[in-house]
Design a protein around this motif. Structure first.
Motif, PDB file in Angstrom:
ATOM      1  N   VAL A  39      27.964  36.985  41.930  1.00  0.00           N
ATOM      2  CA  VAL A  39      28.666  38.627  42.512  1.00  0.00           C
ATOM      3  C   VAL A  39      27.901  39.545  42.079  1.00  0.00           C
ATOM      4  O   VAL A  39      27.367  40.642  42.423  1.00  0.00           O
ATOM      5  N   ASP A  40      27.734  39.827  40.527  1.00  0.00           N
ATOM      6  CA  ASP A  40      27.375  40.972  39.969  1.00  0.00           C
ATOM      7  C   ASP A  40      25.748  41.441  40.384  1.00  0.00           C
ATOM      8  O   ASP A  40      25.313  42.748  40.143  1.00  0.00           O
ATOM      9  N   GLY A  93      25.852  31.423  37.918  1.00  0.00           N
ATOM     10  CA  GLY A  93      25.486  32.197  38.718  1.00  0.00           C
ATOM     11  C   GLY A  93      24.748  32.999  37.824  1.00  0.00           C
ATOM     12  O   GLY A  93      24.591  33.695  38.150  1.00  0.00           O
ATOM     13  N   ILE A  94      25.688  33.117  36.104  1.00  0.00           N
ATOM     14  CA  ILE A  94      24.072  34.408  35.768  1.00  0.00           C
ATOM     15  C   ILE A  94      23.080  34.255  35.516  1.00  0.00           C
ATOM     16  O   ILE A  94      22.697  35.243  35.934  1.00  0.00           O
ATOM     17  N   ALA A  99      18.246  36.610  38.119  1.00  0.00           N
ATOM     18  CA  ALA A  99      17.155  37.354  39.253  1.00  0.00           C
ATOM     19  C   ALA A  99      17.163  37.813  39.972  1.00  0.00           C
ATOM     20  O   ALA A  99      15.844  38.453  40.310  1.00  0.00           O
ATOM     21  N   LEU A 100      18.484  38.519  40.428  1.00  0.00           N
ATOM     22  CA  LEU A 100      18.858  39.181  41.330  1.00  0.00           C
ATOM     23  C   LEU A 100      18.193  40.226  40.851  1.00  0.00           C
ATOM     24  O   LEU A 100      17.969  41.385  41.579  1.00  0.00           O
ATOM     25  N   GLY A 216      29.577  44.272  36.506  1.00  0.00           N
ATOM     26  CA  GLY A 216      31.458  44.770  35.825  1.00  0.00           C
ATOM     27  C   GLY A 216      32.133  43.900  37.472  1.00  0.00           C
ATOM     28  O   GLY A 216      33.556  44.234  37.964  1.00  0.00           O
ATOM     29  N   THR A 217      31.542  44.166  38.746  1.00  0.00           N
ATOM     30  CA  THR A 217      31.947  43.491  39.813  1.00  0.00           C
ATOM     31  C   THR A 217      32.608  42.729  39.951  1.00  0.00           C
ATOM     32  O   THR A 217      34.191  42.810  40.429  1.00  0.00           O
ATOM     33  N   VAL A 218      32.191  41.864  39.275  1.00  0.00           N
ATOM     34  CA  VAL A 218      33.199  40.410  39.334  1.00  0.00           C
ATOM     35  C   VAL A 218      34.845  40.600  38.293  1.00  0.00           C
ATOM     36  O   VAL A 218      35.826  40.019  38.699  1.00  0.00           O
ATOM     37  N   VAL A 219      34.404  41.795  37.180  1.00  0.00           N
ATOM     38  CA  VAL A 219      35.338  41.362  36.558  1.00  0.00           C
ATOM     39  C   VAL A 219      36.400  42.430  37.033  1.00  0.00           C
ATOM     40  O   VAL A 219      37.891  42.467  37.358  1.00  0.00           O
TER      41      VAL A 219
END
Lengths: 306, 265
Positions: A39-40, A93-94, A99-100, A216-219
């Motif tokens: 998500v981040d 996910g990390i 990579a993104l 911080g999007t995921v949090v």
């Protein structure tokens, strides 16, 4: 008075536009029981792709709708890393998120792309005669309602039932003939499609895409989901998504109030992290002293997943 | 129906020495065979079921179900012909989902799952009728999440789900062992009922020797990864538990060290 009302209106807009992301996080963290850190990276990816396409002269609607397509593939990549290459869900996910970062920079060409002089979905609405003061609110309301409706219906389809069963009892649904690997890949893909859509809308709303906007999007998404669950117990699919949306609005309201109380904007990530820690540890503390022990044991799976 | 040819399965232990969980196991089941599987802990009973279901691959040998070689098919591709109930009632159902949703998922066993409605109105009537056959009143609680059910109710539902779409083979892995004696008996009677009506082939693992002889048509005893004993009706129907242990002694030249455990469980 009018100024305060305007500010609350802005908060509502933010809550709604980020709610699309929160529903995505709800899908991965709650429905699939998959702690997805993609998500981040997929949030700024949505922003980057929309920004790049918009300054390239693509119609804002098309640009906005292509962002979730890219987001889907980003999520699917995490799903493939996890299911096919057997990399743990957090690390998968990390890896995708990291990579993104490079991908997003490539897409944007630089760290920040302003969208002030290009048309956006908002200016499209304004050209149709919708007053600028309510265009964002109106648009985000429509998007949120459509997303909620589609996700609710989707989760009640044959496919959706199987998806939900993966988060509940994976070995059972596999024994019923479901290829859980492919389902997870598609499910994480859909979750990140929503996240990227949210990112694309946020970029147009705030007038720029920035490489750092995903931090911080995921949090924040988890905070929204947790707040939502506290307000609306997720007894059904519809209540689950409604909770995520409500949680997103309340979360943005809390952020707004924190700023009014004098918190520096740069401290907000810390505040959010503390909020999520407090929400999670509240459950453990209750369990520690024996309150709701049975309930906690029963729900242990979902709690740990956060 | 089910054809197992020289199955071998070795598990790696932490010390580097593997343990043979299945040693050259061959078994042939006819349609309508109801086989009870007994044996002490570690004898290979659960491994046998897991290998048939495709939970993990065999090292060598062949598994054929209804003429089709499924040795290399993953678990989810075998589901169409296989129903399974586990010891833990939690394992066979999705607790956060409603009774009708659980039924709908089982109804689609092994089929493509598309974007049509998960629980259609027509399905509901069918589910209600099926649930009513359990006699537990679950047909009036279609919308309730399964986690609200008792262990026995949940296991009854799991059993119904395992047999809903008429699999060819039903695998029961000590499916009454976690229940209290009365509920266990009810679930067993229900099992016998469902099997009789559906004319399924069954492999049922149990720790209870008396039960193993009382139900089904055939009993196999596993020992150290091998099938040590294989008796069928009518010969079996005359046997007592001590006959069974005597036969084991004759066949293997050793006494079961944990007879007591087998008898008491």
């Amino acid at each position: 008075m009018n100024l305060a009302l305007g500010a609350v209106f802005r908060v509502l807009e933010q809550g709604l536009v980020y709610a699309v992301m929160a529903v995505g996080v709800y899908l991965s963290s709650r429905v699939l029981d998959f702690p997805d850190l993609t998500v981040d990276g997929s949030f700024p990816m949505g922003a980057a792709i929309a920004a790049r396409l918009l300054i390239g002269g693509i119609h804002p609607l098309v640009g906005t709708l292509l962002a979730p397509v890219a987001g889907f593939f980003a999520g699917a990549a995490t799903g493939i890393l996890n299911t096919k290459l057997r990399i743990s869900n957090l690390l998968a996910g990390i890896l995708t998120m990291t990579a993104l970062y490079s991908v997003n920079l490539r897409v944007m060409g630089r760290a920040n792309v302003p969208l002030l002089r290009t048309g956006t979905v908002l200016t499209v609405l304004q050209e149709k005669g919708i007053p600028p003061t309510i265009s964002a609110f109106l648009l985000f309301c429509i998007v949120v309602v459509v997303v909620k409706f589609m996700v609710d219906v989707f989760l009640r389809t044959e496919f959706g039932l199987a998806l939900r069963a993966i988060g509940d009892n994976e070995s059972m649904i596999r024994s019923l003939g479901v290829n859980t690997d492919s389902m997870k890949i598609i499910g994480i893909g859909i979750a990140n499609a929503l996240v990227a859509l949210s990112g694309a809308l946020v970029a147009q709303y705030q007038g720029f895409a920035d490489i750092g906007m995903g931090i911080g999007t995921v949090v924040a998404g988890l905070a929204s989901v947790i707040i939502g669950e506290a307000i609306i117990p997720p007894r059904s699919v519809g209540m689950g998504t409604l909770g995520a949306i409500t949680g997103s609005v309340v979360y943005r309201l809390a952020v707004f109030l924190a700023l009014r109380l004098g918190f520096a904007p740069t401290d907000l990530k810390l505040v959010t992290a503390l909020l999520v820690i407090a929400a999670l540890s509240g459950k453990s503390i209750k369990r520690g002293i024996g309150i709701e022990r049975r309930k906690a044991v029963r729900n242990a799976g979902t709690e740990i997943s956060v | 129906m089910l054809e197992l040819k020289s199955l071998c399965k070795k598990f790696q232990s932490g010390t580097g020495n593997g343990r043979m969980a299945l040693k050259d196991v061959s078994l042939s089941l006819q349609p309508n065979d109801f086989v009870t599987v007994i044996g002490s802990n570690g004898a290979g009973k659960s491994t046998l079921l897991n290998v048939i279901a495709g939970v993990f691959p065999v090292d060598s040998g062949q598994v054929t179900i209804d003429g089709e070689d499924v040795t290399h098919l993953p678990e989810h591709r075998r589901a169409l012909v296989l129903g399974r109930v586990f010891q833990d009632p939690m394992q066979g159902t999705a607790g956060s989902m409603s009774i009708e949703e659980n039924m709908a998922m089982a109804f689609k066993r092994g089929m493509r799952r598309g974007l049509s409605k998960g629980v259609s109105a027509k399905d509901k009537d069918y589910f209600r009728e099926k649930l009513a056959s359990l006699g537990l009143g679950l047909e009036d609680r279609l919308q309730e999440p399964v986690k609200l059910l008792s262990g026995g109710q949940r296991q009854a539902l799991a059993l119904l789900m395992a047999t809903l779409s008429q699999p060819k083979l039903l695998l029961l892995d000590e499916h009454t062992a976690a229940l209290d004696p009365r509920t266990a008996q009810e679930i067993q009677e229900l099992t016998n009922d469902i099997v009789r009506r559906g004319s399924l082939s069954v492999l049922m693992v149990t720790h209870n020797l008396r039960l193993a002889l009382a139900v089904g048509t055939r009993t196999i005893m596993m020992h150290e990864g091998e099938i040590a004993l294989d008796v069928s009706d009518p010969e079996r129907s005359e046997m007592t538990v001590s006959d069974l242990l005597e036969r084991f002694h004759d066949a293997r030249g050793e006494r079961l060290s944990d007879d007591r455990i087998l008898l008491e469980a």
